[in-house]
Motif scaffolding. Structure first.
Motif, mmCIF file in Angstrom:
data_model
loop_
_atom_site.group_PDB
_atom_site.id
_atom_site.type_symbol
_atom_site.label_atom_id
_atom_site.label_comp_id
_atom_site.label_asym_id
_atom_site.label_seq_id
_atom_site.Cartn_x
_atom_site.Cartn_y
_atom_site.Cartn_z
ATOM 1 N N SER A 88 129.147 112.305 96.993
ATOM 2 C CA SER A 88 129.653 111.588 96.754
ATOM 3 C C SER A 88 130.813 110.946 98.288
ATOM 4 O O SER A 88 130.588 109.921 98.601
ATOM 5 N N GLN A 89 131.542 112.230 98.333
ATOM 6 C CA GLN A 89 132.371 112.046 99.545
ATOM 7 C C GLN A 89 131.968 111.377 100.654
ATOM 8 O O GLN A 89 131.908 111.380 102.055
ATOM 9 N N THR A 132 127.297 101.573 92.037
ATOM 10 C CA THR A 132 126.191 102.361 92.029
ATOM 11 C C THR A 132 124.643 102.474 91.960
ATOM 12 O O THR A 132 124.165 103.744 92.376
ATOM 13 N N ARG A 142 119.176 103.037 92.309
ATOM 14 C CA ARG A 142 119.215 104.747 91.236
ATOM 15 C C ARG A 142 117.842 104.494 89.862
ATOM 16 O O ARG A 142 117.935 103.455 88.843
ATOM 17 N N VAL A 181 119.930 112.688 93.250
ATOM 18 C CA VAL A 181 122.137 111.888 93.042
ATOM 19 C C VAL A 181 122.316 113.621 92.238
ATOM 20 O O VAL A 181 123.610 114.085 92.180
#
Length: 384
Positions: free
Chosen positions: A59-60, A211, A234, A273
């Protein structure tokens, strides 16, 4: 004349009464006792841990402008299940606090997902009552959201059957069938294997989280288009397998093949993910098996052992009482009253003399003597 009531007769009555009582216990316990015992316990507490390696979106890196997926990441999923209020003789509230972490990172940077789920269920059927409505909390700084449901979750019913059951998925917030696959054995216990497949679910329609639908440059997603914005959704799929000990409804083993991904088309995953197969670890399997064994022992004690012992003892006591009563009845003698001639003076015969045959006295005034003159029985003259 009154009859003698000895200790043997009293004992016979006691044995017959005891036997009848024990036979009644043997009949009633398997039905009444089992209905009280075959319920989800009010002191439920269990921790299950699943471990695996899988693929995880960094995620970063995504925030920095690049969709980077780390592979072979060590993962731990932990679920802590407890019983809460409201709870009574009929219902119990189950609370599940669940986390998924990547163990190669520390603190909050390693936390991937977390939620707290509460559901009130019928203690016999394990089905939700929706009174109160269950809740799911996915963010610590946000209130829990009410989510009605109509399927099993954390336990199966006692005496589970070889059939499909409705099963609620917390992530998808939908219910679909979990189907019976086979009967097998784990750690010496007979278990039923069930399987559920969750088809792709659009998570942006399940929970209003930023998200769950993202618009980023095509280069960030790693797809053709340069700087053109691309919106991706997602998606979530899962293949769930559980192995249930059927008498108690305890899950001995569980496994989930989880896949969450971003895509413009649900059938064409573009950026993973989370992708991992997460089975219970061996310690969890043994702990769950021990819990099931304890439940089986209690059910067997109430449902079989005690009724069998009570039935055998009841039959013995009943027969002994009847036999003792019959033997005591044959040996009873009449009780004698104060007016009886006991023992008889003639060696056993009881003679009732007619008062007319009793000797009388006659006084002679001339000699001043008294002499006895027997009175003759008139019947003797008749015989002549």
């Amino acid at each position: 004349m009154a009859e003698r009531s000895g200790p043997s007769r009293i004992l016979a009555c006691i044995l017959v009464g005891l036997g009848a009582f024990l036979l009644a216990v043997a009949i009633l316990i398997p039905t009444y006792g089992m209905s009280k015992l075959a319920k989800t316990p009010l002191d439920l507490e269990a921790t299950t841990i699943a471990k695996a390696n899988g693929s995880v979106l960094n995620s970063q890196a995504l925030l920095a402008g690049k969709a980077e997926v780390n592979t072979n990441v060590p993962l731990v999923s932990q679920r802590f299940v407890t019983s809460e209020d409201p709870a009574d003789a009929d219902v119990v509230t189950i609370q599940n606090g669940q986390t998924l972490r990547r163990t190669d990172k520390q603190g909050d940077t390693g936390l991937l997902t977390a939620f707290v789920d509460r559901v009130t269920v019928d203690r016999k059927t394990a089905m939700p009552t929706n009174d109160p409505v269950g809740t799911i909390q996915t963010q610590a700084n946000q209130p829990a959201e009410e989510v009605p449901r109509d399927g099993l979750q954390y336990r199966f019913p006692f005496n589970s059957e070889k059939k499909a059951y409705p099963f609620f998925d917390v992530t998808a917030r939908t219910t679909s069938d979990i189907n019976f696959v086979e009967e097998t054995e784990i750690n010496g216990l007979k278990v039923y294997h069930y399987n559920q497949t969750i088809e792709p679910v659009d998570l942006s329609k399940v929970a209003n989280l930023p998200t769950n639908k993202l618009t980023l440059p095509a280069d960030t997603w790693g797809v053709p288009g340069g700087t053109l914005p691309v919106t991706m959704t997602r998606w979530y799929t899962n293949v769930r397998d559980v192995w249930i000990e059927p008498q108690t409804g305890v899950a001995i083993k569980g496994q989930e093949q989880v896949h969450q991904y971003y895509a413009r088309n649900k059938d064409k995953p573009e950026v993973d993910v989370l992708k991992a197969t997460l089975p219970f670890d061996e310690e969890t399997i043994e702990s769950q098996a021990e819990q099931a064994r304890d439940g089986i022992d209690q059910l067997s004690l109430i449902g079989r052992t005690i009724p069998i012992i009570a039935g055998i003892l009841g039959v013995i006591a009943l027969i002994a009482g009847i036999v003792l009563g019959l033997r005591g009845g044959k040996g009873r003698q009449p009780a004698h009253t104060a007016g009886d001639d006991y023992p008889p003076s003639d060696g056993g015969r009881h003679v009732d003399l007619d008062k007319s045959e009793a000797p009388t006295e006659q006084h002679d005034w001339t000699t001043d003597k008294t002499e006895e003159i027997p009175v003759q029985d008139p019947r003797r003259y008749d015989e002549r």
